[in-house]
Scaffold this motif. Structure first.
Motif, PDB file in Angstrom:
ATOM      1  N   MET A   1       0.727  -1.121   0.028  1.00  0.00           N
ATOM      2  CA  MET A   1      -0.173   0.031   0.040  1.00  0.00           C
ATOM      3  C   MET A   1       0.782   1.216   0.164  1.00  0.00           C
ATOM      4  N   LEU A   2       0.584   2.091  -0.853  1.00  0.00           N
ATOM      5  CA  LEU A   2       1.297   3.367  -0.786  1.00  0.00           C
ATOM      6  C   LEU A   2       1.010   4.417   0.094  1.00  0.00           C
ATOM      7  N   SER A   3       1.950   5.261   0.573  1.00  0.00           N
ATOM      8  CA  SER A   3       1.956   5.969   1.604  1.00  0.00           C
ATOM      9  C   SER A   3       2.221   7.564   0.738  1.00  0.00           C
ATOM     10  N   ILE A   4       1.122   8.434   0.652  1.00  0.00           N
ATOM     11  CA  ILE A   4       1.153   9.734  -0.191  1.00  0.00           C
ATOM     12  C   ILE A   4       1.222  11.025   0.957  1.00  0.00           C
ATOM     13  N   LEU A   5       2.000  11.926   0.324  1.00  0.00           N
ATOM     14  CA  LEU A   5       1.782  13.258   1.274  1.00  0.00           C
ATOM     15  C   LEU A   5       1.424  14.483   0.177  1.00  0.00           C
ATOM     16  N   VAL A   6       0.408  15.006   0.626  1.00  0.00           N
ATOM     17  CA  VAL A   6      -0.181  15.989  -0.258  1.00  0.00           C
ATOM     18  C   VAL A   6      -0.011  17.435   0.493  1.00  0.00           C
ATOM     19  N   ALA A   7       0.325  18.519  -0.129  1.00  0.00           N
ATOM     20  CA  ALA A   7       0.612  19.818   0.478  1.00  0.00           C
ATOM     21  C   ALA A   7      -0.073  20.750  -0.434  1.00  0.00           C
ATOM     22  N   ASP A   8      -0.934  21.458  -0.017  1.00  0.00           N
ATOM     23  CA  ASP A   8      -1.698  22.576  -0.655  1.00  0.00           C
ATOM     24  C   ASP A   8      -2.296  23.796   0.444  1.00  0.00           C
ATOM     25  N   ASP A   9      -2.066  24.779   0.037  1.00  0.00           N
ATOM     26  CA  ASP A   9      -2.737  25.794   0.918  1.00  0.00           C
ATOM     27  C   ASP A   9      -4.215  26.290   0.741  1.00  0.00           C
ATOM     28  N   LEU A  40       7.523  19.392   4.467  1.00  0.00           N
ATOM     29  CA  LEU A  40       8.927  18.911   4.903  1.00  0.00           C
ATOM     30  C   LEU A  40       8.802  18.333   6.345  1.00  0.00           C
ATOM     31  N   LEU A  41       8.101  19.189   7.305  1.00  0.00           N
ATOM     32  CA  LEU A  41       8.332  18.493   8.645  1.00  0.00           C
ATOM     33  C   LEU A  41       7.373  17.247   8.527  1.00  0.00           C
ATOM     34  N   ALA A  42       6.417  16.892   7.783  1.00  0.00           N
ATOM     35  CA  ALA A  42       5.722  15.762   7.818  1.00  0.00           C
ATOM     36  C   ALA A  42       6.673  14.611   7.102  1.00  0.00           C
ATOM     37  N   LEU A  43       7.333  14.978   6.386  1.00  0.00           N
ATOM     38  CA  LEU A  43       8.374  14.071   5.586  1.00  0.00           C
ATOM     39  C   LEU A  43       9.371  13.518   6.512  1.00  0.00           C
ATOM     40  N   ASP A  44       9.611  14.542   7.189  1.00  0.00           N
ATOM     41  CA  ASP A  44      10.827  14.450   8.216  1.00  0.00           C
ATOM     42  C   ASP A  44      10.348  13.224   9.600  1.00  0.00           C
ATOM     43  N   ARG A  45       9.047  13.713   9.723  1.00  0.00           N
ATOM     44  CA  ARG A  45       8.453  12.940  10.808  1.00  0.00           C
ATOM     45  C   ARG A  45       8.310  11.426  10.385  1.00  0.00           C
ATOM     46  N   ALA A  46       7.781  11.342   9.039  1.00  0.00           N
ATOM     47  CA  ALA A  46       7.606  10.004   8.618  1.00  0.00           C
ATOM     48  C   ALA A  46       8.827   9.160   8.279  1.00  0.00           C
ATOM     49  N   LEU A  47       9.958   9.882   8.148  1.00  0.00           N
ATOM     50  CA  LEU A  47      11.020   9.062   7.955  1.00  0.00           C
ATOM     51  C   LEU A  47      11.863   8.785   9.393  1.00  0.00           C
ATOM     52  N   GLN A  48      11.437   9.448  10.397  1.00  0.00           N
ATOM     53  CA  GLN A  48      11.877   9.228  11.766  1.00  0.00           C
ATOM     54  C   GLN A  48      11.140   8.089  12.295  1.00  0.00           C
ATOM     55  N   GLU A  49       9.955   8.140  11.853  1.00  0.00           N
ATOM     56  CA  GLU A  49       9.123   6.807  12.081  1.00  0.00           C
ATOM     57  C   GLU A  49       9.147   5.573  11.117  1.00  0.00           C
ATOM     58  N   ASN A  50      10.308   5.651  10.275  1.00  0.00           N
ATOM     59  CA  ASN A  50      10.369   4.697   9.458  1.00  0.00           C
ATOM     60  C   ASN A  50       9.156   4.273   8.481  1.00  0.00           C
ATOM     61  N   ARG A  51       8.442   5.305   8.034  1.00  0.00           N
ATOM     62  CA  ARG A  51       7.408   5.222   7.358  1.00  0.00           C
ATOM     63  C   ARG A  51       7.760   5.934   5.976  1.00  0.00           C
ATOM     64  N   PRO A  52       8.205   5.418   5.087  1.00  0.00           N
ATOM     65  CA  PRO A  52       8.569   5.947   3.658  1.00  0.00           C
ATOM     66  C   PRO A  52       7.320   6.571   3.118  1.00  0.00           C
ATOM     67  N   VAL A  53       7.616   7.570   2.518  1.00  0.00           N
ATOM     68  CA  VAL A  53       6.532   8.367   1.500  1.00  0.00           C
ATOM     69  C   VAL A  53       6.918   7.892   0.136  1.00  0.00           C
ATOM     70  N   ASP A  54       5.880   7.281  -0.358  1.00  0.00           N
ATOM     71  CA  ASP A  54       5.987   6.766  -1.680  1.00  0.00           C
ATOM     72  C   ASP A  54       5.652   7.881  -2.748  1.00  0.00           C
ATOM     73  N   ALA A  55       5.099   8.930  -2.632  1.00  0.00           N
ATOM     74  CA  ALA A  55       4.927  10.220  -3.569  1.00  0.00           C
ATOM     75  C   ALA A  55       4.551  11.194  -2.593  1.00  0.00           C
ATOM     76  N   VAL A  56       4.716  12.538  -3.229  1.00  0.00           N
ATOM     77  CA  VAL A  56       4.384  13.845  -2.683  1.00  0.00           C
ATOM     78  C   VAL A  56       3.758  14.447  -3.728  1.00  0.00           C
ATOM     79  N   PHE A  57       2.447  15.108  -3.380  1.00  0.00           N
ATOM     80  CA  PHE A  57       1.609  15.907  -4.341  1.00  0.00           C
ATOM     81  C   PHE A  57       1.610  17.176  -3.789  1.00  0.00           C
ATOM     82  N   LEU A  58       2.198  18.254  -4.667  1.00  0.00           N
ATOM     83  CA  LEU A  58       2.767  19.550  -4.137  1.00  0.00           C
ATOM     84  C   LEU A  58       1.637  20.514  -4.939  1.00  0.00           C
ATOM     85  N   ASP A  59       1.167  21.486  -4.370  1.00  0.00           N
ATOM     86  CA  ASP A  59       0.511  22.572  -5.003  1.00  0.00           C
ATOM     87  C   ASP A  59       2.031  23.520  -5.528  1.00  0.00           C
ATOM     88  N   MET A  60       1.607  24.161  -6.415  1.00  0.00           N
ATOM     89  CA  MET A  60       2.959  25.014  -7.059  1.00  0.00           C
ATOM     90  C   MET A  60       3.037  26.234  -6.068  1.00  0.00           C
TER      91      MET A  60
END
Length: 119
Positions: A1-9, A40-60
């Motif tokens: 199962m994929l782990s995704i991070l989405v960032a949008d304001d 970036l904080l969410a990515l750092d937290r995921a890495l510290q918890e050994n939860r790799p993020v498989d893709a990041v969706f970013l607003d421009m």
């Protein structure tokens, strides 16, 4: 199962994309962030918890760190996650692919991506 991070304001756009990604049976977890710094904080937290993020969706365009700046930071990772830009602006596509974007989606995002002439 994929782990995704989405960032949008934009809260509505963020909620909609989280919802749409959650409909995919291959997606297990979708985390969200309201701006680039929070992403970036969410990515750092995921890495510290050994939860790799498989893709990041970013607003421009986001306040503070915009999507391109976040993608530049990610490109320095040893194993950077793929980045998909999701934006209302079609004039940043070249810049997105220069920083290694996997894809570039225009808002509003729909469940099925149209293809062919007249899409």
């Amino acid at each position: 199962m994929l782990s995704i991070l989405v960032a949008d304001d934009e809260p509505h756009a963020l909620e909609e994309l989280v919802y749409l990604l959650g409909l995919d049976p291959g997606v297990g977890r979708v985390d969200s962030a309201a701006d680039g710094a929070a992403a970036l904080l969410a990515l750092d937290r995921a890495l510290q918890e050994n939860r790799p993020v498989d893709a990041v969706f970013l607003d421009m365009r986001m306040p503070g760190l915009d999507g391109l700046e976040v993608a530049r930071v990610l490109s320095r990772f040893t194993d950077p996650p793929p980045v998909v830009f999701v934006t209302a602006y079609d004039d940043f596509a070249v810049h997105a692919f220069e920083v290694g974007a996997l894809d570039y989606l225009l808002k509003p995002v729909r469940a099925g991506r149209p293809s062919g002439p007249g899409r």
